[in-house]
Scaffold this active site. Structure first.
Site, mmCIF file in Angstrom:
data_model
loop_
_atom_site.group_PDB
_atom_site.id
_atom_site.type_symbol
_atom_site.label_atom_id
_atom_site.label_comp_id
_atom_site.label_asym_id
_atom_site.label_seq_id
_atom_site.Cartn_x
_atom_site.Cartn_y
_atom_site.Cartn_z
ATOM 1 N N TRP A 115 30.654 43.540 36.977
ATOM 2 C CA TRP A 115 31.594 44.203 37.877
ATOM 3 C C TRP A 115 31.760 45.681 37.561
ATOM 4 O O TRP A 115 31.850 46.511 38.476
ATOM 5 C CB TRP A 115 32.938 43.473 37.885
ATOM 6 C CG TRP A 115 32.799 42.122 38.506
ATOM 7 C CD1 TRP A 115 32.940 40.898 37.906
ATOM 8 C CD2 TRP A 115 32.426 41.847 39.868
ATOM 9 N NE1 TRP A 115 32.698 39.890 38.806
ATOM 10 C CE2 TRP A 115 32.372 40.433 40.015
ATOM 11 C CE3 TRP A 115 32.127 42.635 40.966
ATOM 12 C CZ2 TRP A 115 32.045 39.807 41.224
ATOM 13 C CZ3 TRP A 115 31.791 42.032 42.176
ATOM 14 C CH2 TRP A 115 31.759 40.634 42.296
ATOM 15 N N ASP A 204 40.147 47.631 35.864
ATOM 16 C CA ASP A 204 40.036 46.424 36.687
ATOM 17 C C ASP A 204 40.548 45.259 35.843
ATOM 18 O O ASP A 204 39.942 44.887 34.848
ATOM 19 C CB ASP A 204 38.569 46.225 37.075
ATOM 20 C CG ASP A 204 38.331 44.916 37.822
ATOM 21 O OD1 ASP A 204 39.278 44.126 38.006
ATOM 22 O OD2 ASP A 204 37.170 44.680 38.214
ATOM 23 N N LYS A 229 42.708 34.839 40.925
ATOM 24 C CA LYS A 229 42.406 34.285 39.607
ATOM 25 C C LYS A 229 43.657 33.642 38.993
ATOM 26 O O LYS A 229 43.710 32.440 38.797
ATOM 27 C CB LYS A 229 41.888 35.381 38.667
ATOM 28 C CG LYS A 229 40.832 36.292 39.260
ATOM 29 C CD LYS A 229 39.519 35.595 39.517
ATOM 30 C CE LYS A 229 38.459 36.591 39.952
ATOM 31 N NZ LYS A 229 37.130 35.972 40.150
#
Length: 408
Positions: A115, A204, A229
């Site tokens: 990511w 992030d 999540k």
């Protein structure tokens, strides 16, 4: 509920507490006593406005978000933030340094997995500044190409006055995570950052948000997280942004910065209380229910303790499997994620047997990301310690059976 529910170890969309799902089901029919379901009610109604304010306060209180930072609710996930962060912070940098040329502006990226690599690629695609790779975990990996570690502190080279400094706290695909013990070599090297009172530090936190406290939250310019999540359903992105980073992007454009689409400009969301358009109402509702439950349980301190026990148990059985030559972890010791534990089941046909056996016991979504393979165990907040114990017991049973088979 009479139906038997599976244990969802998926990396996202991920498990949600059953009590929250049951309450959300009631809210689909009647939200806050209005007689209108949450999926139908106007986002401009006083009832939803009050709920949205509560969601913000629940995050602010549990993470100790200071008054210097605003909390925004957007859509588009992390991928949209790859772009929004670049555009908003380059606009800020343009307003602060209007005479610099694009090639003199720098964006620092720490690459530790899929990511953060994708975020850096998007920054390069958008242009407007040079990309400095401040650290790349592949350089310090076992084979020179894998994301299996958090780089040691001496591997970082930050720029002196970057427009932004980006890192991904937990890499969902690769199973690596920065330690929140600031003395650990796998921690983020805050002490190496430029000595600037208002650092353009971006993180992030998508797959670890609300799972434990955020180190030095106040020192960050932007922290963002997809809700799917630990917090709620897919469709909601939570952004904690320092107020000096909410800039007039149109004024910056007049000085030569790239125009920022209104749907990505932090200023439009901040001025309109996260509602320049219809927000993801249902995702916000479920997230609010999750955050209420989190507060009642004790917040991130409660989850930190539970999540530490959960990951310790899984890493312990992984270590036992490695000693038997049946399992192999992908990540170096000290760099392993609390949220996403990745490993390989060794031997021909063994992975398929492992997954089939888990499925038979109601344990689902354990197959690793398509780019990595193997097994991925996601231990988000809604996965209980009891469910983790069931997985560990299954792995131990699987190891015992494989040992007997191999010795017979």
């Amino acid at each position: 509920m009479s139906e038997t529910r599976a244990i969802n170890f998926g990396a996202g969309p991920s498990a949600l507490p059953q009590s929250v799902l049951e309450e959300a089901a009631r809210g689909l029919l009647n939200f806050a006593g209005t007689g209108i379901g949450i999926a139908e009610i106007s986002h401009r109604s006083k009832e939803f406005a009050a709920f949205l304010a509560e969601v913000e306060e629940l995050i602010r209180e549990q993470l100790n978000v200071p008054s210097t930072h605003t909390i925004l609710f957007t859509q588009g996930g992390g991928t949209a933030q790859f772009s929004a962060i670049v555009l908003n912070l380059l606009a800020r940098h343009r307003l602060l340094h209007p005479d610099l040329k694009d090639e003199e502006r720098i964006m620092d990226y720490v690459i530790t997995g899929t990511w953060s690599k994708n975020a850096a690629q998007e920054a390069g695609r958008l242009g407007g500044a040079k990309i400095n790779i401040a650290a790349d975990a592949r350089v310090t990996s076992s084979d020179g190409k894998s994301f299996d570690n958090i780089p040691p502190h001496d591997a970082y080279k930050f720029s002196q006055s970057p427009a932004l400094i980006y890192y991904c706290e937990n890499e969902t695909v690769n199973g690596v995570q920065f330690s929140h013990d600031q003395q650990a070599p796998e921690s983020f090297p805050f002490h190496l950052l430029p000595k600037d009172a208002l650092l353009p530090l971006v993180a992030d936190y998508s797959s670890s948000f609300m799972s434990r406290p955020i180190p030095r939250l106040a020192d960050h310019a932007v922290i963002y997280a997809g809700a799917q999540k630990n917090v709620g359903p897919a469709g909601l992105t939570i952004i904690i942004v320092r107020k000096d980073c909410i800039v007039d992007v149109d004024a910056a454009a007049k000085l030569g910065a790239a125009p920022v689409p209104i749907g990505l400009a932090y200023k439009s969301f901040a001025e309109q209380k996260s509602m320049p358009n219809t927000p993801p109402v249902f995702s916000l509702y479920v997230s609010g229910l999750v955050l209420r439950r989190s507060k009642a349980l004790g917040g991130v301190s409660y989850y930190e303790a539970v999540n530490q026990r959960k990951k310790d148990k899984v890493y312990a059985v992984l270590g036992d499997g490695e000693k038997l030559g049946l399992l192999k972890g992908y990540v170096k010791r000290g760099s392993g994620s609390w949220m996403n534990i990745v490993f390989e089941v060794l031997g021909e046909g063994t992975e398929a047997r492992f997954l089939a056996g888990a499925e038979a016991k109601g344990m689902k979504s354990l197959k690793g990301h398509r780019s990595v393979g193997g097994i991925r165990v996601s231990l988000y907040n809604a996965i209980t310690e009891e469910q983790t114990d069931q997985l560990v017991a299954y792995i131990r049973h699987f190891l015992a059976e494989e040992t007997v088979t191999s010795n017979s």
